[in-house]
Write an enzyme that holds these catalytic residues in place. Structure first.
Site, PDB file in Angstrom:
ATOM      1  N   GLU A 319      -4.097  -1.878 -10.821  1.00  0.00           N
ATOM      2  CA  GLU A 319      -5.182  -0.975 -10.494  1.00  0.00           C
ATOM      3  C   GLU A 319      -5.081   0.560 -10.645  1.00  0.00           C
ATOM      4  O   GLU A 319      -5.812   1.078 -11.235  1.00  0.00           O
ATOM      5  CB  GLU A 319      -5.668  -1.039  -8.844  1.00  0.00           C
ATOM      6  N   HIS A 320      -4.165   0.994 -10.062  1.00  0.00           N
ATOM      7  CA  HIS A 320      -3.790   2.267 -10.367  1.00  0.00           C
ATOM      8  C   HIS A 320      -2.429   2.200 -11.163  1.00  0.00           C
ATOM      9  O   HIS A 320      -1.327   1.587 -10.988  1.00  0.00           O
ATOM     10  CB  HIS A 320      -3.257   3.176  -9.112  1.00  0.00           C
TER      11      HIS A 320
END
Length: 445
Positions: A319-320
């Protein structure tokens, strides 16, 4: 790849997913049948709140009055950044038209959905930034009605800062209801709300499962699991900053994976040495979440070189994704699977989570391999249109008739036939398929 795991996770983000499904399904079915009354029963059970479901302007004003001016200024700053970034995103989506054939015009329009439901978490933490991220983008997209929904706290209600953020970002209604019941209320159009066309925003596993089950009946931004973060670091990285960034994301929840991928053993070992003390220094709730996340879900992976690091990262599709390594342009060009990318020590996921303008509602659990995060485009329907003259339709009609007959779709073919017959009554057309040349016949009108 020959990866060496210096720390290996014992659990994954999907470890307890199956236990949630039946509970959520039951709640959704009950509320679908029982409407407002059943939603209020679940709100009383889970939210333990008996105030207004839809906040009045008086209640909104009272909540805003509780917020210090300094915090208001910070919220306005973040809102302005998100708004300007969303406006720039929207400007990249053009309404276009082109001439397919002389006189035959086809085009594209971008139409915002009518009603958006924005879920803003408020359980463990008050996610002020989620109100900014979801409501602002819906407003910039042009949604006619926006509902912000956030769980109230017993005897208190929705956090005043969430109310303020949702209000200044453009929410038409603010709903004090959390969890599955809040998601259901927006989807089913309870309490006088319009039925949401799309649900957006992060939430716990129950909210995520509700969105999964409801998808199709309503649009969703994505099916989001626990937040996850990966850091790519080489021997130039600062171990203390790397460790701090990992802990900052582990505090999201007990099941939030964080991963360090590096080609430097000394860095990896130093980070693993530092992390426990950083976790211990957090406030109790944050400490408990980060401790469990690091113990059960975190991984530290040693690679041979930067190419293997990049391949490992793409495989995880985090996600990050943070890069704290030399030659940032190489990483920007090479990496392909992530929700949002943070290049260099000078930026951090926390910046993107709160105030830089890029959206923090992002794909989790490997979904970044096929989708990006929430943007103004998620609220837009990309639709097409066409029109033509009779003369320009001739070639298209002939091709349509023959392709349709080859497929066995005679009704489609005849929709083209009748136009050729009407517009070109003196012409003869071969409208049979080429699949069986012996059976061909020439159609004369």
């Amino acid at each position: 790849m020959t990866l060496e795991y210096l720390k290996k996770a014992t659990l994954t983000a999907k470890s307890d997913a199956s236990e949630v499904h039946e509970t959520v399904k039951t709640i959704l079915n009950d509320i679908s049948e029982g409407g407002d009354t059943k939603a209020m029963e679940y709100a009383s059970k889970f939210d333990r709140y008996d105030g207004n479901v839809l906040l009045t302007q008086t209640e909104i004003d009272a909540a805003i009055a509780l917020i210090p001016e300094k915090l208001k200024a910070d919220i306005r700053f973040a809102h302005d950044n998100v708004k300007r970034f969303a406006e720039t995103q929207k400007s990249t989506l053009s309404e276009v038209e082109m001439e397919i054939e002389p006189g035959f015009i086809a085009g594209q329009k971008a139409i915002p959905v009518d009603a958006a439901g924005c879920y803003v978490p408020g359980g463990r933490y008050s996610h002020i930034a989620s109100a900014i991220m979801t409501v602002t983008t819906a407003k910039v997209a042009g949604c006619r009605h926006i509902t912000a929904c956030s769980p109230p706290r017993p005897g208190v209600g929705v956090a005043p800062a969430i109310i303020y953020a949702a209000h200044i970002c453009g929410a038409d209604k603010i709903m004090a209801m959390g969890g599955v019941q809040g998601v259901a209320a927006m989807t089913f159009g309870l309490f006088g709300l319009p039925k949401a066309n799309i649900l957006v925003g992060p939430g716990n596993q129950f909210v995520a499962e509700a969105k999964r089950i409801l998808f199709g009946r309503v649009g969703i931004d994505m099916i989001a699991g626990p937040t996850d973060s990966l850091i790519l670091a080489d021997n130039t990285a600062d171990a203390y900053i790397v460790a701090t960034d990992l802990v900052s994301q582990a505090e999201h929840g007990y099941n939030s994976p964080v991963w360090l991928v590096t080609d430097d053993r000394a860095l990896a070992e130093k980070v693993m040495e530092i992390v426990p003390a950083l976790i211990e220094d957090l406030p109790e709730l944050n400490r408990d979440n980060a401790f469990a996340a690091w113990r059960d879900y975190a991984e530290v992976i040693l690679c041979a070189d930067r190419e293997e690091m990049a391949a490992c990262s793409d495989d995880y599709a985090p996600e990050h994704l943070t890069v704290q390594a030399e030659d940032l342009d190489w990483w920007l060009e090479r990496l392909t699977c992530y929700g949002s990318l943070f290049l260099g020590e000078e930026t951090t996921v926390s910046y993107g989570d709160k105030a830089t303008g890029t959206n923090h509602v992002l794909p989790t659990s490997g979904a970044a391999s096929y989708t990006g995060g929430l943007s103004v485009h998620k609220y837009m329907k990309i639709v097409t249109w066409q029109r033509t003259t009779r003369t320009a339709s001739k070639r298209v009609a002939e091709a349509t008739a023959r392709i349709s007959r080859l497929e066995g779709m005679e009704g489609h073919a005849r929709a083209a036939d009748v136009r050729l017959a009407k517009y070109f009554p003196d012409e003869t057309f071969d409208l049979t398929a080429d699949a069986d040349k012996d059976a061909r016949s020439t159609t004369t009108f």
